[in-house]
Design a protein around this motif. Structure first.
Motif, PDB file in Angstrom:
ATOM      1  N   GLU A  98       0.824  -1.204   0.000  1.00 19.56           N
ATOM      2  CA  GLU A  98       0.000   0.000   0.000  1.00 19.56           C
ATOM      3  C   GLU A  98       0.859   1.255   0.000  1.00 19.56           C
ATOM      4  OE1 GLU A  98      -4.151  -0.208   1.283  1.00 19.56           O
ATOM      5  OE2 GLU A  98      -3.322  -1.262   3.031  1.00 19.56           O
ATOM      6  N   ARG A 132      -6.576  -4.263  -1.475  1.00 20.67           N
ATOM      7  CA  ARG A 132      -7.018  -2.867  -1.367  1.00 20.67           C
ATOM      8  C   ARG A 132      -6.167  -1.972  -2.262  1.00 20.67           C
ATOM      9  NH1 ARG A 132      -7.732  -0.151   4.503  1.00 20.67           N
ATOM     10  NH2 ARG A 132      -5.476  -0.443   4.575  1.00 20.67           N
ATOM     11  N   VAL A 162      -6.982  -5.321   7.998  1.00 24.15           N
ATOM     12  CA  VAL A 162      -7.857  -4.819   6.938  1.00 24.15           C
ATOM     13  C   VAL A 162      -8.981  -5.832   6.770  1.00 24.15           C
ATOM     14  CG1 VAL A 162      -8.011  -4.254   4.476  1.00 24.15           C
ATOM     15  CG2 VAL A 162      -5.998  -3.589   5.792  1.00 24.15           C
ATOM     16  N   ASP A 166     -13.473  -3.015   4.277  1.00 24.82           N
ATOM     17  CA  ASP A 166     -12.546  -1.917   3.968  1.00 24.82           C
ATOM     18  C   ASP A 166     -12.173  -1.912   2.487  1.00 24.82           C
ATOM     19  OD1 ASP A 166     -12.445  -1.169   6.669  1.00 24.82           O
ATOM     20  OD2 ASP A 166     -10.770  -2.522   7.076  1.00 24.82           O
ATOM     21  N   VAL A 167     -11.947  -3.105   1.931  1.00 20.56           N
ATOM     22  CA  VAL A 167     -11.608  -3.208   0.505  1.00 20.56           C
ATOM     23  C   VAL A 167     -12.766  -2.676  -0.341  1.00 20.56           C
ATOM     24  CG1 VAL A 167     -11.035  -4.788  -1.381  1.00 20.56           C
ATOM     25  CG2 VAL A 167     -10.040  -5.143   0.890  1.00 20.56           C
ATOM     26  N   THR A 170     -12.912   1.226  -0.028  1.00 23.29           N
ATOM     27  CA  THR A 170     -11.865   1.855  -0.834  1.00 23.29           C
ATOM     28  C   THR A 170     -12.195   1.758  -2.318  1.00 23.29           C
ATOM     29  OG1 THR A 170     -10.151   1.430   0.806  1.00 23.29           O
ATOM     30  CG2 THR A 170      -9.421   1.753  -1.462  1.00 23.29           C
TER      31      THR A 170
END
Length: 360
Positions: A98, A132, A162, A166-167, A170
């Motif tokens: 990331e 992500r 994560v 959350d993925v 995003t």
């Protein structure tokens, strides 16, 4: 317990005044700066530590601190050749994808970004951090179907630091930002479904559901979910802060400027020295939602000055999207030059053995 951590670190340094190694002193300096949101000091401490050791953990910390100061070229230079994996807990530190992916994203090097994060996906197929990172990349490359495919893959995996939600969130943000709002709405629905099917949703899961409901326009449900959470107004934990920020955003979306302004005033009055500008970021988002763009940008600038770490998510954060057309917002997020001067810029991309594609 950041206050407890600060006391323990300070006492440890005092107790080891004559025996602490140079590395231990640099690491302690980084920790103390990190706790207080002193970004420049944290960066300097990591640079000093890397002058005496090339351990990959220290290199990642140094690259991450450069990234958090919005120095993506320098972050890439530091991380070039750092191989994810290895031994011990370092083997599971997926954040590097990331940091590298985010640095390339803000530089607009999306094909190199895809190379980097694809290496992480291939090496760690069940890690959510590279997923992500990939949804950011594919959204920027105009591949909404591929983004949703990655989200679907994430939904089959267990949550860790994560989560699959959350993925999805995003993905939705990046799809919106890069011109695919219909696919963004689908990603949000996937995130809501994931939370709904959790046997024991965490407080963070419930907050995510509120965000997603707010972003799909279901204000009544978002407000109801907020009311179901435990009282948080008097707390200064990060989850409580996020819940209070959502309260202000819901009020702003419902046209209740008085309630939204009350939340802003509460945020501005917080004195907790360990918030690192997070309270000001929430206040900036609420101001943006109320249409006060000048004050919102000023508040965001103060949040960054107070220690809020720069990250790729800022350019796509839903609460800040009303500012997207502002030249001042664009200027504020513009990457800084390679102030560290670590290497000369090269025209061709380098491809370290780890599969991280680095472009400068």
């Amino acid at each position: 317990d950041p206050a407890g951590a600060e006391v323990l670190a300070t006492e440890s340094l005092r107790a080891g005044e004559e025996t602490a190694t140079e590395y231990e002193r640099h690491f302690a300096a980084w920790l103390l700066a990190e706790l207080r949101g002193r970004r420049a000091e944290a960066y300097t401490a990591c640079r000093d530590a890397c002058a005496i050791t090339s351990h990959p953990v220290l290199l990642l910390m140094c690259g991450r601190e450069a990234y958090r100061l919005n120095r993506p070229e320098e972050a890439l230079s530091v991380l070039e050749g750092v191989e994810p994996g290895g031994q011990g807990w370092w083997r599971r530190w997926f954040e590097i994808y990331e940091v590298v992916g985010g640095s390339l994203h803000v530089l607009g090097a999306h094909h190199a970004e895809l190379d980097a994060v694809s290496g992480g996906r291939a090496r760690f197929p069940e890690a959510l951090e590279p997923m992500r990172a990939e949804v950011r990349t594919r959204a920027a490359l105009g591949e909404p179907r591929a983004v949703l495919d990655v989200v679907d893959q994430a939904m089959t995996l267990p949550p860790k630091l994560v989560t699959p939600g959350d993925v999805a969130w995003t993905a939705a943000q990046e799809l919106d930002t890069h011109g695919h709002p219909d696919a963004g709405a689908l990603a949000r629905r996937r995130g809501l479904d994931w939370v709904a099917h959790r046997l024991e949703p965490t407080h963070a899961d419930r907050l995510l559901a509120v965000r997603l409901l707010l972003e799909v326009g279901e204000l009544e449900q978002a407000a109801t979910r907020l009311q179901e959470l435990a009282p948080f107004e008097a707390l200064e934990t990060l989850d409580a802060l996020a819940a209070l920020g959502l309260t202000g955003l819901v009020a702003a979306a419902a046209g209740d400027a008085q309630a939204a302004t009350g939340v802003i005033e509460h945020m501005e009055g917080l004195q907790n020295p360990y918030l690192s500008g997070r309270h000001l970021l929430h206040a900036a988002g609420i101001r943006a939602s109320l249409g006060d763009h000048v004050a919102a940008i000023d508040t965001l600038r103060r949040a960054l000055a107070a220690g809020f770490p720069f990250g790729v998510e800022l350019h796509a954060m839903p609460s800040l999207q009303p500012l997207a057309s502002s030249p001042e917002f664009e200027k504020l997020l513009r990457p800084r030059g390679d102030a560290g001067g670590m290497r000369e810029r090269r025209a061709a991309p380098a491809r370290p053995s780890a599969g991280l594609a680095v472009v400068r």
